[in-house]
Design a protein around this motif. Sequence first.
Motif, PDB file in Angstrom:
ATOM      1  N   SER A  71       0.545  -1.042   0.143  1.00  0.00           N
ATOM      2  CA  SER A  71      -0.249   0.365  -0.126  1.00  0.00           C
ATOM      3  C   SER A  71       1.035   1.366  -0.224  1.00  0.00           C
ATOM      4  O   SER A  71       0.220   2.072  -0.452  1.00  0.00           O
ATOM      5  CB  SER A  71      -0.625  -0.216   1.009  1.00  0.00           C
ATOM      6  N   TRP A 101      -7.817  -3.629   1.734  1.00  0.00           N
ATOM      7  CA  TRP A 101      -7.193  -2.401   2.181  1.00  0.00           C
ATOM      8  C   TRP A 101      -5.928  -1.494   1.774  1.00  0.00           C
ATOM      9  O   TRP A 101      -5.310  -0.892   1.890  1.00  0.00           O
ATOM     10  CB  TRP A 101      -7.050  -2.429   4.086  1.00  0.00           C
ATOM     11  N   LEU A 136      -7.404  12.184  -1.683  1.00  0.00           N
ATOM     12  CA  LEU A 136      -8.524  12.293  -1.651  1.00  0.00           C
ATOM     13  C   LEU A 136      -8.467  14.184  -1.652  1.00  0.00           C
ATOM     14  O   LEU A 136     -10.387  15.019  -2.208  1.00  0.00           O
ATOM     15  CB  LEU A 136      -9.566  12.214  -0.236  1.00  0.00           C
ATOM     16  N   TRP A 173     -10.499  16.851  -4.697  1.00  0.00           N
ATOM     17  CA  TRP A 173     -12.012  17.323  -3.505  1.00  0.00           C
ATOM     18  C   TRP A 173     -11.224  18.969  -4.614  1.00  0.00           C
ATOM     19  O   TRP A 173     -12.789  19.342  -4.655  1.00  0.00           O
ATOM     20  CB  TRP A 173     -12.021  17.189  -2.307  1.00  0.00           C
ATOM     21  N   ILE A 230      -6.334   1.873   0.227  1.00  0.00           N
ATOM     22  CA  ILE A 230      -7.187   2.950   1.403  1.00  0.00           C
ATOM     23  C   ILE A 230      -6.238   4.091   1.700  1.00  0.00           C
ATOM     24  O   ILE A 230      -6.609   5.098   1.614  1.00  0.00           O
ATOM     25  CB  ILE A 230      -7.220   1.984   2.626  1.00  0.00           C
ATOM     26  N   PRO A 231      -4.495   3.660   1.717  1.00  0.00           N
ATOM     27  CA  PRO A 231      -3.759   4.888   2.199  1.00  0.00           C
ATOM     28  C   PRO A 231      -4.137   6.062   0.913  1.00  0.00           C
ATOM     29  O   PRO A 231      -3.806   7.079   1.276  1.00  0.00           O
ATOM     30  CB  PRO A 231      -2.618   4.512   2.092  1.00  0.00           C
ATOM     31  N   SER A 232      -3.931   5.108  -0.874  1.00  0.00           N
ATOM     32  CA  SER A 232      -3.701   6.092  -0.948  1.00  0.00           C
ATOM     33  C   SER A 232      -4.724   6.753  -1.752  1.00  0.00           C
ATOM     34  O   SER A 232      -5.205   8.356  -1.995  1.00  0.00           O
ATOM     35  CB  SER A 232      -4.083   5.365  -2.645  1.00  0.00           C
ATOM     36  N   VAL A 233      -6.120   6.577  -1.344  1.00  0.00           N
ATOM     37  CA  VAL A 233      -7.291   7.064  -1.183  1.00  0.00           C
ATOM     38  C   VAL A 233      -7.294   8.631  -0.029  1.00  0.00           C
ATOM     39  O   VAL A 233      -7.712   9.746  -0.276  1.00  0.00           O
ATOM     40  CB  VAL A 233      -8.609   6.357  -1.157  1.00  0.00           C
ATOM     41  N   ALA A 234      -6.649   8.630   1.338  1.00  0.00           N
ATOM     42  CA  ALA A 234      -6.869   8.984   2.038  1.00  0.00           C
ATOM     43  C   ALA A 234      -5.122  10.498   1.846  1.00  0.00           C
ATOM     44  O   ALA A 234      -5.782  11.321   1.827  1.00  0.00           O
ATOM     45  CB  ALA A 234      -6.407   8.344   3.254  1.00  0.00           C
ATOM     46  N   VAL A 235      -4.462   9.550   0.353  1.00  0.00           N
ATOM     47  CA  VAL A 235      -3.663  10.794   0.759  1.00  0.00           C
ATOM     48  C   VAL A 235      -4.054  11.453  -0.698  1.00  0.00           C
ATOM     49  O   VAL A 235      -3.887  13.232  -0.265  1.00  0.00           O
ATOM     50  CB  VAL A 235      -2.366  10.501   0.071  1.00  0.00           C
TER      51      VAL A 235
END
Length: 85
Positions: free
Chosen positions: A6, A48, A58, A62, A51-56
């Motif tokens: 990840s 999972w 996002l 946006w 998830i770190p890629s999406v969190a970084v």
Amino acid sequence: SAGLASILLVIVVACAPSLAPALGALWLVALILAIVVRRGRGAGRIIWLVIPSVAVFLPLVWSHLTRGDPLAVFADPGRPLAVAG
């Protein structure tokens, strides 16, 4: 190994965001194969993985969506090169 994968995925997508759609398709294929072939074993690790890629990314997504330029998310980082032509 899933944690390292990840982190590597975050680094690759940060360096080349244009690879994100292809990597997303590969992730989806891997998830489907884990569910169908392995009967769900290991599917949690694959879920999972992103998830770190999406969190970084996002906040960046946006920002570009609110500006009205959604395709700029996939632009590679660096200075734009002006070419006369």
